[in-house]
Enzyme design. Structure first.
Site, short mmCIF file in Angstrom:
data_model
loop_
_atom_site.label_atom_id
_atom_site.label_comp_id
_atom_site.label_asym_id
_atom_site.label_seq_id
_atom_site.Cartn_x
_atom_site.Cartn_y
_atom_site.Cartn_z
N TYR A 114 58.37 1.34 -17.87
CA TYR A 114 58.67 -0.09 -17.76
C TYR A 114 60.12 -0.24 -17.32
CZ TYR A 114 60.22 -4.63 -19.54
OH TYR A 114 60.81 -5.86 -19.68
N ASP A 186 55.50 3.90 -26.50
CA ASP A 186 55.38 2.48 -26.24
C ASP A 186 53.89 2.17 -26.13
OD1 ASP A 186 55.17 -0.07 -25.15
OD2 ASP A 186 56.95 0.15 -23.91
N LYS A 211 53.27 -9.42 -25.99
CA LYS A 211 52.10 -9.17 -25.16
C LYS A 211 50.81 -9.30 -25.99
CE LYS A 211 55.22 -8.18 -21.95
NZ LYS A 211 56.49 -7.93 -22.63
#
Length: 404
Positions: A114, A186, A211
């Site tokens: 990310y 993650d 999220k």
């Protein structure tokens, strides 16, 4: 507020709905109250009720969320992990990295990490003297070769963002353990419902709770869940004297103060309760969308772990309960990708992911612009979908029209 009941032997949804959330002992309220207070009356100096003195240090609503998140990430019947809730996913990452790293340390991270995580490690911690190596985490030999004597963290995303690479958590845990490093996973894309990295050997799990955990695109937050007994790398001590990662994170959470506020905690907790049912719809819709895209003549490649064509399909089936709600695809050129993302009606052009509504974006120009020109640069013709929980036929029809 009583949180005494042990839900560790219960199933996932039961824990998500009940862990840390016993009815209020005073009123019987079945939903945890929003404790909108900054401070707490003491019964004499140091006479704290429930350990609460100041909301940065602790708040009952945040405690409920932290307890529930830890329960959600703890394997059934295992000793509970410790949860920590933050103002954002990057605040959680920053607190963890400052808790476990020192200048001169080295981090191994994915070569399609990310962008925000990469920026934090490369730019912020790089200036602080922390080195990093970006590597293909699906290649265990490459990971082992990237490890140095100073490696303290092996950072894993699986599935990765936005290329949906699948890494073998258990195998990477072995590599990290042999190196004396922490395995940090993650788990944002999978959610605790679909994947429990601690059960596979991870030391710390990271979430952007913005999220899937929050799930409604209405709250920003982050979390760390630290495995029971995980110790600091290199024989280090936490500032408060302990040797556990959880000790260092607890100190850092209070010392730097990027905590989740009470109302944000309440919203996130509300989302966690329905995570299991939402994820089932997300991934059913995602599979329908991916299968449609796979046979569309204007789509050159579909990337979804639930498709047999995905190189990580078998591994995803082994370590995940399902393939999730994220789908990426390639259309041959940046111009075509930009055209597609501008033409959808049901899919909203927006960053972020994991909400009930479907989103579409162009990673190269949007979420991953910060890694342009680096080893983590993403293909210019890539389109990323966060497939929501609308009716699948409407989603397919929308993409069909956008692709022309």
């Amino acid at each position: 507020m009583s949180t005494h009941h042990d839900w560790s032997d219960a199933g996932f949804s039961t824990r998500a709905i009940h862990a840390g959330q016993d009815p209020d002992p005073t009123t019987g309220a079945v939903v945890v109250p929003v404790h909108l207070t900054s401070t707490y009356k003491q019964d004499g100096v140091g006479g704290l009720r429930g350990g609460y003195e100041y909301t940065r240090s602790g708040n009952p609503t945040r405690t409920a969320l932290e307890t529930a998140l830890a329960a959600a990430e703890t394997p059934r019947g295992a000793t509970p992990a410790r949860g920590f809730a933050f103002a954002s996913g990057l605040a959680a990452e920053d607190t963890l990295l400052r808790a476990v790293l020192r200048p001169g340390d080295h981090v191994v991270l994915p070569d399609d990490a990310y962008g925000g995580s990469y920026r934090l490690i490369a730019r912020t911690f790089g200036a602080w003297g922390v080195e990093h190596t970006a590597v293909d985490l699906t290649d265990l030999d490459a990971v082992a070769a990237a490890v140095r004597p100073t490696t303290r963290v092996v950072w894993v995303e699986t599935p990765t963002n936005p290329l949906l690479g699948i890494s073998d958590i258990a195998a990477l845990a072995g590599v990290a353990r042999d190196a004396g490093a922490l395995l940090v996973v993650d788990n944002t894309f999978a959610s605790p419902y679909l994947q429990q990295p601690i059960a596979l050997g991870a030391d710390v799990v990271v979430h952007s709770t913005t999220k899937y955990v929050g799930g409604h695109s209405d709250v920003v937050g982050g979390a760390l869940v630290v495995a029971d007994g995980a110790t600091l790398p290199g024989g280090r001590e936490a500032p408060n004297g302990g040797r556990l990662v959880a000790d260092a994170v607890a100190f850092g959470q209070n010392a730097s103060g990027a905590v989740a506020g009470p109302f944000d905690s309440w919203l996130t907790l509300r989302g966690l309760k329905t995570l299991a049912v939402r994820m089932e719809r997300h991934q059913a819709n995602a599979l329908a969308v991916a299968r449609f895209l796979e046979q569309h003549p204007r789509v050159e490649q579909v990337i979804y772990p639930g498709l047999e064509s995905h190189p990580g399909h078998a591994l995803a089936k082994k370590q995940m309960r399902g393939a999730g709600g994220m789908v990426s695809f390639r259309v041959g050129s940046e111009d075509k990708a930009l055209e597609v993302v501008s033409r959808t009606q049901v899919f909203t052009l927006a960053e972020s992911l994991g909400g009930v509504e479907s989103l579409i974006e162009h990673p190269g120009r949007m979420t991953h612009a910060s890694v342009a020109g680096s080893a983590l640069e993403v293909p210019a013709d890539l389109v990323r979908l966060s497939v929501g929980i609308e009716d699948a036929e409407d989603l397919v029809a929308d993409l069909d029209a956008a692709l022309g």
